[in-house]
Design an enzyme around this catalytic site. Structure first.
Site, PDB file in Angstrom:
ATOM      1  N   ASP A 101      16.660 -18.562   8.153  1.00  0.00           N
ATOM      2  CA  ASP A 101      17.178 -18.908   9.481  1.00  0.00           C
ATOM      3  C   ASP A 101      16.552 -18.135  10.631  1.00  0.00           C
ATOM      4  O   ASP A 101      17.122 -18.051  11.715  1.00  0.00           O
ATOM      5  CB  ASP A 101      18.699 -18.687   9.495  1.00  0.00           C
ATOM      6  CG  ASP A 101      19.090 -17.289   9.021  1.00  0.00           C
ATOM      7  OD1 ASP A 101      18.253 -16.366   9.095  1.00  0.00           O
ATOM      8  OD2 ASP A 101      20.240 -17.116   8.581  1.00  0.00           O
TER       9      ASP A 101
ATOM     10  N   GLU B 168      17.320 -22.276   0.980  1.00  0.00           N
ATOM     11  CA  GLU B 168      18.578 -21.686   1.455  1.00  0.00           C
ATOM     12  C   GLU B 168      19.143 -22.511   2.606  1.00  0.00           C
ATOM     13  O   GLU B 168      19.543 -22.007   3.646  1.00  0.00           O
ATOM     14  CB  GLU B 168      18.391 -20.221   1.881  1.00  0.00           C
ATOM     15  CG  GLU B 168      19.698 -19.445   1.916  1.00  0.00           C
ATOM     16  CD  GLU B 168      19.518 -17.990   2.297  1.00  0.00           C
ATOM     17  OE1 GLU B 168      19.861 -17.135   1.470  1.00  0.00           O
ATOM     18  OE2 GLU B 168      19.025 -17.705   3.414  1.00  0.00           O
TER      19      GLU B 168
ATOM     20  N   GLU C 254      20.488 -17.171  14.608  1.00  0.00           N
ATOM     21  CA  GLU C 254      20.293 -17.753  13.279  1.00  0.00           C
ATOM     22  C   GLU C 254      21.064 -19.048  13.043  1.00  0.00           C
ATOM     23  O   GLU C 254      20.543 -19.981  12.428  1.00  0.00           O
ATOM     24  CB  GLU C 254      20.653 -16.718  12.196  1.00  0.00           C
ATOM     25  CG  GLU C 254      19.683 -15.561  12.085  1.00  0.00           C
ATOM     26  CD  GLU C 254      19.975 -14.423  13.044  1.00  0.00           C
ATOM     27  OE1 GLU C 254      19.282 -13.385  12.959  1.00  0.00           O
ATOM     28  OE2 GLU C 254      20.894 -14.560  13.876  1.00  0.00           O
TER      29      GLU C 254
ATOM     30  N   HIS D   7      23.170  -3.949  11.218  1.00  0.00           N
ATOM     31  CA  HIS D   7      21.989  -4.146  12.058  1.00  0.00           C
ATOM     32  C   HIS D   7      22.090  -5.355  12.973  1.00  0.00           C
ATOM     33  O   HIS D   7      21.289  -5.488  13.888  1.00  0.00           O
ATOM     34  CB  HIS D   7      20.747  -4.319  11.170  1.00  0.00           C
ATOM     35  CG  HIS D   7      20.714  -5.634  10.464  1.00  0.00           C
ATOM     36  ND1 HIS D   7      21.455  -5.883   9.318  1.00  0.00           N
ATOM     37  CD2 HIS D   7      20.069  -6.801  10.747  1.00  0.00           C
ATOM     38  CE1 HIS D   7      21.231  -7.121   8.919  1.00  0.00           C
ATOM     39  NE2 HIS D   7      20.412  -7.714   9.767  1.00  0.00           N
TER      40      HIS D   7
ATOM     41  N   ARG E 139      22.642  -8.160  15.739  1.00  0.00           N
ATOM     42  CA  ARG E 139      22.696  -8.098  17.201  1.00  0.00           C
ATOM     43  C   ARG E 139      24.129  -8.095  17.728  1.00  0.00           C
ATOM     44  O   ARG E 139      24.469  -7.354  18.656  1.00  0.00           O
ATOM     45  CB  ARG E 139      21.917  -9.300  17.759  1.00  0.00           C
ATOM     46  CG  ARG E 139      21.668  -9.278  19.240  1.00  0.00           C
ATOM     47  CD  ARG E 139      20.970 -10.569  19.652  1.00  0.00           C
ATOM     48  NE  ARG E 139      19.714 -10.732  18.956  1.00  0.00           N
ATOM     49  CZ  ARG E 139      18.518 -10.479  19.485  1.00  0.00           C
ATOM     50  NH1 ARG E 139      18.442 -10.025  20.719  1.00  0.00           N
ATOM     51  NH2 ARG E 139      17.417 -10.673  18.783  1.00  0.00           N
TER      52      ARG E 139
ATOM     53  N   HIS F  56      18.857   1.246  10.423  1.00  0.00           N
ATOM     54  CA  HIS F  56      17.857   0.321  10.949  1.00  0.00           C
ATOM     55  C   HIS F  56      16.995   1.041  11.988  1.00  0.00           C
ATOM     56  O   HIS F  56      17.447   1.982  12.650  1.00  0.00           O
ATOM     57  CB  HIS F  56      18.559  -0.877  11.582  1.00  0.00           C
ATOM     58  CG  HIS F  56      17.681  -2.066  11.776  1.00  0.00           C
ATOM     59  ND1 HIS F  56      16.886  -2.233  12.883  1.00  0.00           N
ATOM     60  CD2 HIS F  56      17.465  -3.163  11.006  1.00  0.00           C
ATOM     61  CE1 HIS F  56      16.220  -3.373  12.795  1.00  0.00           C
ATOM     62  NE2 HIS F  56      16.558  -3.958  11.657  1.00  0.00           N
TER      63      HIS F  56
END
Length: 367
Positions: A94, A116, A130, A207, A209, A240
């Site tokens: 994605d 997927e 995504e 991690h 956003r 990260h």
């Protein structure tokens, strides 16, 4: 038959590695087109699985926004696709690399296989971007390789033709089984390297956003305060590289003693650390899929998940990032719930997903 396999992040590389080798080992001409959307972390995975890219775009640059990234990817990928004249293009997941790869395939009238496919949260902004990428790619996909029954149902609800949807499982399980078979000694050595082989610890990864800033701060404060009352437990946190993640991690955890803050781990190292964990807390989609194969209960640090199978199977709990909720679920795992979650069945696959994808493509080529 010539297949273009387009990918660019570490999670994508892990999940396409078994497909790449399955195709190559069965005489199919497959070209690895790497966008470089991740840098160091991506190449670690390529080295582990022995993949040498046929193309490496090294697309990332500092301060690049999504619009610029998408535009540059489309231009560069279009040049490659026109040159190679692929019979099929495969994309996985994605990311922006997936969206650009599928678009270029569509613009050149090359069928696209989406590995997927069918993951949905129902909120186009969560995760961002995504969820939108998944839906956009779905509209130009020729064959949806769906991991689970839930994913198949999602696609059917969106009116995709049934004969264009194939339930295959998730390639991440193929990759994990390969590592467990071939790297068992390395896994134990890695636990010793990080000093966790004799420790009872919680592994946390954050991690995404949408979790930057306050959500991450609340979560880490809850974890810290819980562990302050449980002196038998340690915290392991691979941080990260994003400065926003590191700033919050240090702000909340620097005064807490029983922590092991480490740099981002190579895939093999991460499997080893997962393998030794008491349980896992994460906002990662891939970890939700891998953890059941290792018998690790998982607390999902998100408000939504496109992987409800883990929740339904009982291997994971959707926790969110509010202080009180994080504490509540950590306390719940002190009792019978832990045993129940650790013994739940893995809903994501049997390690034969890549074989099913290869068989489909060969059959399609005969038509």
């Amino acid at each position: 038959m010539k297949i273009g396999l387009i990918f660019g992040t570490r999670p994508e590389a892990i999940k396409v590695a078994p497909v790449y080798h399955e195709l190559k080992n069965n005489g199919i001409n497959v070209k690895a087109v790497v966008t470089g959307q991740h840098k160091e972390m991506l190449y670690q995975v390529l080295n582990l699985f022995g993949i040498t890219p046929d193309y490496d775009l090294q697309i990332m640059k500092q301060g690049q926004g999504l619009s610029e990234l998408t535009g540059r990817l489309i231009i560069k990928l279009d040049e490659i696709v026109k040159k190679e004249k692929f019979d099929y293009i495969l994309v996985q997941g994605d990311t922006t690399s997936v969206l650009a790869g599928a678009l270029v395939g569509f613009y050149n009238q090359i069928p696209v296989g989406h590995i997927e496919a069918g993951l949905r949260t129902g909120n186009i902004y969560s995760p961002f971007p995504e969820e939108a990428n998944r839906k956009l790619v779905g509209n130009i996909t020729s064959i949806h390789f769906a991991p689970t029954d839930v994913n198949v149902e999602n696609l059917l609800k969106e009116n995709y033709p049934k004969d264009k949807i194939l339930k295959v499982g998730n390639t991440v399980i193929d990759a994990l089984y390969w590592v467990k078979r071939n790297k068992s000694e390395d896994i134990e050595a890695i636990k010793r390297k990080y000093g966790v082989e004799n420790k009872k610890y919680i592994l946390i990864t954050m991690h995404r956003r949408e979790n930057w800033g306050k959500p991450m701060e609340e979560t880490l404060k809850a974890v810290r305060d819980y562990l302050e009352k449980h002196d038998d437990l340690y915290l392991v946190f691979p941080m990260h590289l994003n400065p926003l993640v590191r700033e919050v991690a240090h702000k909340v955890l620097d005064t807490f003693e029983r922590k092991i803050l480490i740099e981002p781990l190579e895939y093999l190292e991460f499997i080893a650390i997962m393998d030794g964990a008491h349980y896992i807390m994460t906002d990662s989609g891939g970890v939700q899929e891998e953890a059941p194969s290792l018998g690790k209960p998982t607390l999902v640090l998100r408000d939504t998940t496109e992987r409800p199978e883990a929740i339904e199977a009982g291997t994971a709990k959707l926790v969110g990032t509010k202080y009180e909720d994080v504490i509540k679920y950590m306390e719940l795992l002190e009792g019978e719930l832990y045993e129940k979650m650790s013994k739940a069945n893995n809903p994501y696959g049997d390690g034969k997903t890549s074989e099913r994808i290869r068989k489909y493509l060969l059959e399609k080529n005969k038509c």
